[in-house]
Motif scaffolding. Structure first.
Motif, PDB file in Angstrom:
ATOM      1  N   SER A 279       0.811  -1.215   0.000  1.00 28.01           N
ATOM      2  CA  SER A 279       0.000   0.000   0.000  1.00 28.01           C
ATOM      3  C   SER A 279       0.847   1.269   0.000  1.00 28.01           C
ATOM      4  CB  SER A 279      -0.909   0.016   1.220  1.00 28.01           C
ATOM      5  OG  SER A 279      -1.807  -1.064   1.185  1.00 28.01           O
ATOM      6  N   VAL A 280       2.154   1.120   0.032  1.00 26.17           N
ATOM      7  CA  VAL A 280       3.037   2.289   0.071  1.00 26.17           C
ATOM      8  C   VAL A 280       3.190   2.857  -1.324  1.00 26.17           C
ATOM      9  CG1 VAL A 280       5.386   3.075   0.514  1.00 26.17           C
ATOM     10  CG2 VAL A 280       4.261   1.502   2.114  1.00 26.17           C
ATOM     11  N   GLY A 281       2.974   4.182  -1.428  1.00 24.21           N
ATOM     12  CA  GLY A 281       3.080   4.818  -2.735  1.00 24.21           C
ATOM     13  C   GLY A 281       4.488   5.308  -3.039  1.00 24.21           C
ATOM     14  N   TYR A 282       5.209   5.716  -2.004  1.00 28.99           N
ATOM     15  CA  TYR A 282       6.530   6.297  -2.193  1.00 28.99           C
ATOM     16  C   TYR A 282       7.493   5.762  -1.139  1.00 28.99           C
ATOM     17  CZ  TYR A 282       3.985   9.525  -5.137  1.00 28.99           C
ATOM     18  OH  TYR A 282       3.191  10.070  -6.109  1.00 28.99           O
ATOM     19  N   TRP A 283       8.705   5.473  -1.599  1.00 27.52           N
ATOM     20  CA  TRP A 283       9.761   4.979  -0.716  1.00 27.52           C
ATOM     21  C   TRP A 283      10.987   5.881  -0.798  1.00 27.52           C
ATOM     22  CZ3 TRP A 283       8.750   1.074   2.518  1.00 27.52           C
ATOM     23  CH2 TRP A 283       7.786   0.123   2.166  1.00 27.52           C
ATOM     24  N   GLY A 284      11.683   5.976   0.325  1.00 26.70           N
ATOM     25  CA  GLY A 284      13.000   6.561   0.302  1.00 26.70           C
ATOM     26  C   GLY A 284      14.020   5.509  -0.105  1.00 26.70           C
ATOM     27  N   GLN A 285      15.281   5.907  -0.144  1.00 25.97           N
ATOM     28  CA  GLN A 285      16.320   4.999  -0.614  1.00 25.97           C
ATOM     29  C   GLN A 285      16.823   4.066   0.488  1.00 25.97           C
ATOM     30  OE1 GLN A 285      16.905   8.007   0.385  1.00 25.97           O
ATOM     31  NE2 GLN A 285      18.787   7.921   1.600  1.00 25.97           N
ATOM     32  N   GLY A 286      16.503   4.362   1.719  1.00 29.45           N
ATOM     33  CA  GLY A 286      16.896   3.527   2.845  1.00 29.45           C
ATOM     34  C   GLY A 286      18.152   4.027   3.533  1.00 29.45           C
ATOM     35  N   THR A 287      18.218   3.759   4.830  1.00 30.22           N
ATOM     36  CA  THR A 287      19.405   4.069   5.614  1.00 30.22           C
ATOM     37  C   THR A 287      19.681   2.874   6.533  1.00 30.22           C
ATOM     38  OG1 THR A 287      20.452   5.713   7.077  1.00 30.22           O
ATOM     39  CG2 THR A 287      18.113   5.296   7.442  1.00 30.22           C
ATOM     40  N   ARG A 288      20.945   2.483   6.589  1.00 31.54           N
ATOM     41  CA  ARG A 288      21.294   1.249   7.292  1.00 31.54           C
ATOM     42  C   ARG A 288      21.539   1.501   8.771  1.00 31.54           C
ATOM     43  NH1 ARG A 288      22.672  -3.509   5.356  1.00 31.54           N
ATOM     44  NH2 ARG A 288      22.826  -2.602   3.247  1.00 31.54           N
ATOM     45  N   VAL A 289      20.960   0.622   9.581  1.00 28.57           N
ATOM     46  CA  VAL A 289      21.166   0.650  11.034  1.00 28.57           C
ATOM     47  C   VAL A 289      21.765  -0.691  11.442  1.00 28.57           C
ATOM     48  CG1 VAL A 289      20.029   0.696  13.280  1.00 28.57           C
ATOM     49  CG2 VAL A 289      19.304   2.282  11.465  1.00 28.57           C
ATOM     50  N   THR A 290      22.891  -0.643  12.130  1.00 31.95           N
ATOM     51  CA  THR A 290      23.545  -1.854  12.604  1.00 31.95           C
ATOM     52  C   THR A 290      23.726  -1.759  14.111  1.00 31.95           C
ATOM     53  OG1 THR A 290      24.731  -2.088  10.504  1.00 31.95           O
ATOM     54  CG2 THR A 290      25.556  -3.349  12.382  1.00 31.95           C
ATOM     55  N   VAL A 291      23.201  -2.743  14.818  1.00 27.89           N
ATOM     56  CA  VAL A 291      23.296  -2.770  16.270  1.00 27.89           C
ATOM     57  C   VAL A 291      24.135  -3.982  16.672  1.00 27.89           C
ATOM     58  CG1 VAL A 291      22.038  -2.774  18.441  1.00 27.89           C
ATOM     59  CG2 VAL A 291      21.005  -1.743  16.405  1.00 27.89           C
ATOM     60  N   SER A 292      25.247  -3.719  17.323  1.00 28.75           N
ATOM     61  CA  SER A 292      26.142  -4.804  17.739  1.00 28.75           C
ATOM     62  C   SER A 292      25.860  -5.205  19.178  1.00 28.75           C
ATOM     63  CB  SER A 292      27.596  -4.369  17.583  1.00 28.75           C
ATOM     64  OG  SER A 292      27.867  -3.235  18.390  1.00 28.75           O
ATOM     65  N   SER A 293      26.109  -6.460  19.453  1.00 23.74           N
ATOM     66  CA  SER A 293      25.830  -6.965  20.812  1.00 23.74           C
ATOM     67  C   SER A 293      27.035  -6.788  21.722  1.00 23.74           C
ATOM     68  CB  SER A 293      25.456  -8.441  20.733  1.00 23.74           C
ATOM     69  OG  SER A 293      26.489  -9.167  20.099  1.00 23.74           O
TER      70      SER A 293
END
Length: 123
Positions: A109-123
């Motif tokens: 149902s999404v009409g528009y998307w951004g390009q994305g941004t990466r999130v990395t969470v280390s333990s």
């Protein structure tokens, strides 16, 4: 051309915080609900949070409720996702989205998307 541009991703240790931002380029988006979705490697893109365009009501996926907060600044044409108490399972590419109804959780149902941004969470 209507665009959504995310920023704010990065690497953080478990328990840390990040704030994602998404700026839109068109007045058209002022009447769209806005949301955040994420996609981890090998998985489907999934709903994270949304905010209505008219009443600023927010919606959250169960696994981020109480840790993530979505907000918007209409004067800056920007939405935010404040992410606290991050966990390794929050690691994903986060996408900004614009669509008609804030209650929608389907990627279809999404009409528009951004390009994305990466999130990395280390333990």
């Amino acid at each position: 051309q209507a665009q959504l541009v995310e920023s704010g991703g990065g690497m953080v240790q478990a328990g840390g915080s990040l704030r994602l931002s998404c700026v839109d380029s068109s007045p058209m988006f002022s009447t769209y609900a806005r949301g955040w979705f994420r996609q981890a490697p090998g998985t489907d893109r999934e709903f994270v949070a949304a905010i209505g365009w008219k009443n600023d009501k927010t919606y959250y996926a169960d696994d981020v409720k109480g840790r993530f907060t979505m907000s918007k600044d209409n004067a800056k044409d920007t939405i935010y996702l404040q992410m606290n108490s991050l966990k390794p399972e929050d690691t994903a590419v986060y996408y900004c989205a614009a669509y008609r109804y804030a209650t929608t959780r389907s990627v279809n149902s999404v009409g528009y998307w951004g390009q994305g941004t990466r999130v990395t969470v280390s333990s």
